[in-house]
Design an enzyme around this catalytic site. Structure first.
Site, mmCIF file in Angstrom:
data_model
loop_
_atom_site.group_PDB
_atom_site.id
_atom_site.type_symbol
_atom_site.label_atom_id
_atom_site.label_comp_id
_atom_site.label_asym_id
_atom_site.label_seq_id
_atom_site.Cartn_x
_atom_site.Cartn_y
_atom_site.Cartn_z
ATOM 1 N N THR A 1 0.818 -1.214 0.000
ATOM 2 C CA THR A 1 0.000 0.000 0.000
ATOM 3 C C THR A 1 0.855 1.270 0.000
ATOM 4 O O THR A 1 1.989 1.255 0.513
ATOM 5 C CB THR A 1 -0.927 0.006 1.238
ATOM 6 O OG1 THR A 1 -1.453 1.311 1.428
ATOM 7 C CG2 THR A 1 -0.191 -0.387 2.501
ATOM 8 N N ASP A 2 0.277 2.355 -0.526
ATOM 9 C CA ASP A 2 0.981 3.648 -0.505
ATOM 10 C C ASP A 2 1.107 4.190 0.920
ATOM 11 O O ASP A 2 1.886 5.101 1.170
ATOM 12 C CB ASP A 2 0.282 4.674 -1.409
ATOM 13 C CG ASP A 2 -1.116 5.057 -0.943
ATOM 14 O OD1 ASP A 2 -1.660 4.404 -0.032
ATOM 15 O OD2 ASP A 2 -1.674 6.040 -1.482
ATOM 16 N N GLU A 3 0.329 3.616 1.866
ATOM 17 C CA GLU A 3 0.384 4.130 3.240
ATOM 18 C C GLU A 3 1.756 3.902 3.874
ATOM 19 O O GLU A 3 2.093 4.545 4.871
ATOM 20 C CB GLU A 3 -0.696 3.463 4.101
ATOM 21 C CG GLU A 3 -2.092 3.794 3.630
ATOM 22 C CD GLU A 3 -3.129 3.793 4.755
ATOM 23 O OE1 GLU A 3 -2.756 3.899 5.930
ATOM 24 O OE2 GLU A 3 -4.312 3.692 4.422
ATOM 25 N N TYR B 1 -1.278 -0.118 11.280
ATOM 26 C CA TYR B 1 -1.596 -0.821 10.021
ATOM 27 C C TYR B 1 -0.458 -0.645 9.031
ATOM 28 O O TYR B 1 0.085 -1.619 8.497
ATOM 29 C CB TYR B 1 -2.915 -0.296 9.424
ATOM 30 C CG TYR B 1 -3.087 -0.649 7.949
ATOM 31 C CD1 TYR B 1 -3.278 -1.958 7.535
ATOM 32 C CD2 TYR B 1 -3.041 0.354 6.959
ATOM 33 C CE1 TYR B 1 -3.411 -2.281 6.182
ATOM 34 C CE2 TYR B 1 -3.179 0.043 5.611
ATOM 35 C CZ TYR B 1 -3.359 -1.274 5.230
ATOM 36 O OH TYR B 1 -3.488 -1.586 3.894
ATOM 37 N N LYS C 1 2.224 -3.320 7.252
ATOM 38 C CA LYS C 1 2.336 -3.506 5.795
ATOM 39 C C LYS C 1 3.760 -3.182 5.320
ATOM 40 O O LYS C 1 4.267 -3.816 4.393
ATOM 41 C CB LYS C 1 1.317 -2.624 5.061
ATOM 42 C CG LYS C 1 -0.137 -3.030 5.266
ATOM 43 C CD LYS C 1 -0.513 -4.372 4.638
ATOM 44 C CE LYS C 1 -0.484 -4.339 3.127
ATOM 45 N NZ LYS C 1 -0.992 -5.624 2.568
HETATM 46 P P1 NAD Z 1 -10.389 -6.362 3.116
HETATM 47 O O1 NAD Z 1 -10.228 -6.028 4.566
HETATM 48 O O2 NAD Z 1 -11.656 -5.973 2.434
HETATM 49 O O3 NAD Z 1 -10.213 -7.939 2.896
HETATM 50 C C1 NAD Z 1 -9.187 -8.670 3.494
HETATM 51 C C2 NAD Z 1 -9.490 -10.158 3.272
HETATM 52 O O4 NAD Z 1 -8.409 -10.923 3.828
HETATM 53 C C3 NAD Z 1 -10.776 -10.635 3.968
HETATM 54 O O5 NAD Z 1 -11.533 -11.423 3.076
HETATM 55 C C4 NAD Z 1 -10.263 -11.470 5.132
HETATM 56 O O6 NAD Z 1 -11.158 -12.487 5.548
HETATM 57 C C5 NAD Z 1 -8.956 -12.010 4.571
HETATM 58 N N1 NAD Z 1 -7.996 -12.405 5.609
HETATM 59 C C6 NAD Z 1 -7.602 -11.661 6.685
HETATM 60 N N2 NAD Z 1 -6.733 -12.355 7.411
HETATM 61 C C7 NAD Z 1 -6.543 -13.554 6.807
HETATM 62 C C8 NAD Z 1 -5.754 -14.694 7.085
HETATM 63 N N3 NAD Z 1 -4.962 -14.747 8.157
HETATM 64 N N4 NAD Z 1 -5.814 -15.743 6.219
HETATM 65 C C9 NAD Z 1 -6.630 -15.713 5.144
HETATM 66 N N5 NAD Z 1 -7.412 -14.656 4.821
HETATM 67 C C10 NAD Z 1 -7.365 -13.585 5.646
HETATM 68 O O7 NAD Z 1 -9.128 -5.743 2.394
HETATM 69 P P2 NAD Z 1 -9.001 -4.987 0.979
HETATM 70 O O8 NAD Z 1 -9.389 -3.578 1.151
HETATM 71 O O9 NAD Z 1 -9.630 -5.810 -0.055
HETATM 72 O O10 NAD Z 1 -7.415 -5.014 0.788
HETATM 73 C C11 NAD Z 1 -6.767 -6.137 0.167
HETATM 74 C C12 NAD Z 1 -5.269 -5.916 0.153
HETATM 75 O O11 NAD Z 1 -4.969 -4.721 -0.563
HETATM 76 C C13 NAD Z 1 -4.659 -5.743 1.546
HETATM 77 O O12 NAD Z 1 -3.408 -6.369 1.559
HETATM 78 C C14 NAD Z 1 -4.496 -4.235 1.682
HETATM 79 O O13 NAD Z 1 -3.434 -3.904 2.560
HETATM 80 C C15 NAD Z 1 -4.188 -3.849 0.240
HETATM 81 N N6 NAD Z 1 -4.570 -2.474 -0.137
HETATM 82 C C16 NAD Z 1 -5.848 -2.041 0.097
HETATM 83 C C17 NAD Z 1 -6.206 -0.752 -0.322
HETATM 84 C C18 NAD Z 1 -7.617 -0.232 -0.139
HETATM 85 O O14 NAD Z 1 -7.871 0.943 -0.438
HETATM 86 N N7 NAD Z 1 -8.577 -1.044 0.290
HETATM 87 C C19 NAD Z 1 -5.258 0.065 -0.939
HETATM 88 C C20 NAD Z 1 -3.967 -0.428 -1.162
HETATM 89 C C21 NAD Z 1 -3.638 -1.706 -0.761
#
Ligand code: NAD
Length: 347
Positions: free
Chosen positions: A134-136, A158, A162
């Protein structure tokens, strides 16, 4: 057929990505491992499951595995059985507010889970591993832009978890030559986003006639990326991108208040009546500004969505899918956290 493993595929971005590759790559047999935390929702992939159930068993291309990426034994079992040609890691704890209240699950999955997964990738000689970062992790960027070489200065639990995961992947690339690629995405928006995050929370609260909690003055600047644009970028990088590289994927800079104003306009509501300013997050980052020039030059990716134009469709999706978010927002799990989130309580 190629066997592909997606982790965290029942979450927001993971489920959108599975839908994208299911249709874009008919030669992929997709395995989705997800432990179904509060954020994981099998409903996010009902359409794919319905399509699959209409096919004969030997033609099915999607399989859900309920499991934890921290579980070395489970990973060994599935990696030895399926001979994956590509593994993409979305699984994570993702809500900054929750990480401020307790970091335990963030250390476990975001760091421990990545350790387990990348060791499995190494042991079973998977030819491509893509880690979603993530950009964070760049922290506050008050001026200029973060390129892939910018120093990591995460500000909250968080983003620090990451950043640790990102560094673990980099160290496995350098030490063990694990064939990995890191993708650092910016703030995504779109369908199926858990309604504790800003955009779905604002849209659904407005539909329900409730107030929208706004951190501080609402001037925080984020780089907003439509989830379909992010999925196309991940697909391109995962299937055609050079190994061992890091790619930023960014969107459009808007403040939280600018985004909320757009949402209120699309829903015909007066934001001034519906917003409620609450305590800011301790240590809050004012601006993220990733630069995705490297990706644009290397692979020709361009975003297809402009947030001003897309917000109407996104708001409409939540209007059309009230059952989906109402089921989440009435659960004890959501309500317990929302009591704190809506008041800006950080312990
Ligand atoms: P989300 O919280 O909607 O979904 C996370 C998923 O991971 C869930 O389905 C959860 O059940 C599963 N999970 C959590 N712990 C687990 C484990 N130990 N084993 C198996 N599954 C597990 O997240 P998101 O917003 O879809 O983000 C997905 C990825 O993208 C993350 O890595 C996040 O850091 C990254 N990301 C998100 C954003 C954003 O804006 N949402 C931006 C940049 C990067």
């Amino acid at each position: 057929m190629e066997n592909i493993l997606i982790t965290g595929g029942c979450g927001f971005i993971g489920s959108n990505f599975i839908r994208h590759i299911y249709h874009a790559h008919p030669n992929f047999r997709i395995f989705n491992i997800d432990v179904l935390t509060y954020a994981g929702n099998p409903e996010n992939l009902r359409d794919i499951e319905r399509l699959e159930s209409e096919k004969p068993k030997n033609e099915r291309r999607y399989q859900f595995i309920c499991g934890d990426i921290c579980d070395d034994k489970l990973l060994a079992g599935i990696f030895s059985m399926y001979d994956f040609s590509l593994v993409i890691n979305f699984a994570a704890e993702t809500h900054v507010d929750r990480s401020i209240i307790s970091m335990t699950d963030f250390i476990r999955t975001n760091i421990g889970g990545v350790r387990a997964l990348i060791e499995a990738v190494r042991n079973y000689e998977v030819p491509r591993f893509v880690h979603i970062s993530t950009d964070e992790i760049y922290g506050d960027v008050l001026q200029g832009y973060s390129t892939e070489d910018t120093m990591l200065r995460p500000s909250n639990p968080y983003s620090s978890s990451k950043a640790a995961a990102d560094l673990i992947v980099q160290s496995f690339i350098r030490t063990h030559r694990v064939p990995a690629i890191i993708i650092r995405g910016s703030n995504n928006y779109g369908p199926y986003q858990y309604p504790e995050k800003l955009i779905p929370l604002a849209v659904t609260n407005l539909i329900e006639g409730k107030k929208i909690p706004v951190h501080g003055k609402g001037g925080h600047m984020r780089s907003w990326l439509h989830v379909e644009d992010f999925c196309r970028a991940i697909d391109l990088i995962a299937t055609q991108g050079p190994l061992y590289e890091i790619f930023n994927v960014s969107g459009e800079e808007k403040t939280n208040l600018e985004v909320l104003t757009m949402i209120a306009r699309h829903l015909g509501k007066d934001l001034s009546v519906h917003k409620e300013h609450i305590n800011d997050r301790p240590g809050a980052d004012l601006r993220y500004a990733p630069d995705s020039t490297k990706l644009k030059k290397a692979l020709g990716w361009q975003p297809m969505h402009r947030i001003e134009d897309s917000m109407g469709d996104v708001a409409q999706w939540y209007l059309n899918n009230r059952e989906w978010w109402n089921a989440i927002k009435t659960k004890k799990e959501f309500l317990e956290h929302y009591v704190k989130q809506s008041k800006g309580q950080w312990s």
